[in-house]
Write a protein that holds these residues in place. Structure first.
Motif, PDB file in Angstrom:
ATOM      1  N   ARG A 141       0.990  -1.269  -0.156  1.00 31.91           N
ATOM      2  CA  ARG A 141       0.003   0.058   0.047  1.00 31.91           C
ATOM      3  C   ARG A 141       0.821   1.242   0.035  1.00 31.91           C
ATOM      4  N   SER A 143       3.847   1.685  -1.052  1.00 34.11           N
ATOM      5  CA  SER A 143       4.732   1.798  -2.316  1.00 34.11           C
ATOM      6  C   SER A 143       4.037   2.560  -3.499  1.00 34.11           C
ATOM      7  N   ASP A 144       2.620   2.351  -3.323  1.00 29.89           N
ATOM      8  CA  ASP A 144       1.654   2.912  -4.238  1.00 29.89           C
ATOM      9  C   ASP A 144       1.362   4.424  -3.769  1.00 29.89           C
ATOM     10  N   SER A 145       1.923   4.973  -2.892  1.00 30.00           N
ATOM     11  CA  SER A 145       1.252   6.244  -2.456  1.00 30.00           C
ATOM     12  C   SER A 145       2.227   7.284  -3.300  1.00 30.00           C
ATOM     13  N   THR A 146       1.603   8.441  -3.343  1.00 30.40           N
ATOM     14  CA  THR A 146       2.130   9.944  -4.011  1.00 30.40           C
ATOM     15  C   THR A 146       3.169  10.648  -2.901  1.00 30.40           C
ATOM     16  N   ARG A 151       6.076   6.353   0.805  1.00 34.79           N
ATOM     17  CA  ARG A 151       6.944   5.301   0.320  1.00 34.79           C
ATOM     18  C   ARG A 151       8.194   4.771   0.896  1.00 34.79           C
TER      19      ARG A 151
END
Length: 166
Positions: A141, A143-146, A151
């Motif tokens: 989850r 690693s998909d963050s902006t 991250r």
């Protein structure tokens, strides 16, 4: 050790034993009225002047109130003041119980919060509890963050979850 210090230590120890005895007697009704105890603890955890005492009481009771109050406890775990207390409190749960209740509560919390520090505190908790599958999911989850800070949690803890065989 000087005689004055030894006497002071004995006095402090005696006072601690007496306090432990009073606490044990006071806990009797809470152990009997479990639902009422959960309500009282829930209320105390929402009052800044009673939070620490409520957390300490949870350590002396069975794990049932801890499980019932998981969402409130995780919210408290985001605060540096309570992080270690909450980790230790949740560490009392059987691993199978923790696996069942902690990850869903973490997802609910992160759905509402989701800052880098929140992800880091929850990753630390999952790691502490040995919930490596949930830690791996949290890293996915994150690693998909902006958000760069979120991250970074994935990078830091993704390595740990790989080292632990997940």
């Amino acid at each position: 050790m000087s005689p004055i210090t030894a006497a002071g230590d004995r006095d402090a120890f005696t006072e601690a034993l007496e306090t432990a005895d009073r606490l044990n007697r006071a806990l009797g009704p809470l152990r009997i009225n479990r639902e009422g105890a959960k309500d009282l603890l829930r209320s105390a955890l929402r009052r800044p002047e009673q939070e620490v005492q409520a957390l300490l009481l949870l350590e002396t009771l069975s794990t049932e109130p801890t499980k019932a109050l998981i969402d409130i406890l995780l919210d408290h775990a985001l605060r540096d003041r309570y992080t270690l207390l909450i980790r230790n409190l949740l560490g009392r749960l059987a691993w199978s119980e923790a696996k069942e209740i902690v990850p869903p509560a973490v997802w609910r919390l992160l759905d509402d919060a989701g800052e880098g520090d929140d992800f880091r505190r929850m990753a630390e908790l999952l790691d502490h509890l040995g919930l490596y599958e949930a830690l791996q999911e949290l890293c996915a989850r994150a690693s998909d963050s902006t958000d760069d800070d979120v991250r970074e949690v994935a990078e830091d803890f993704g390595r740990r979850s790989e080292e632990n065989g997940t």
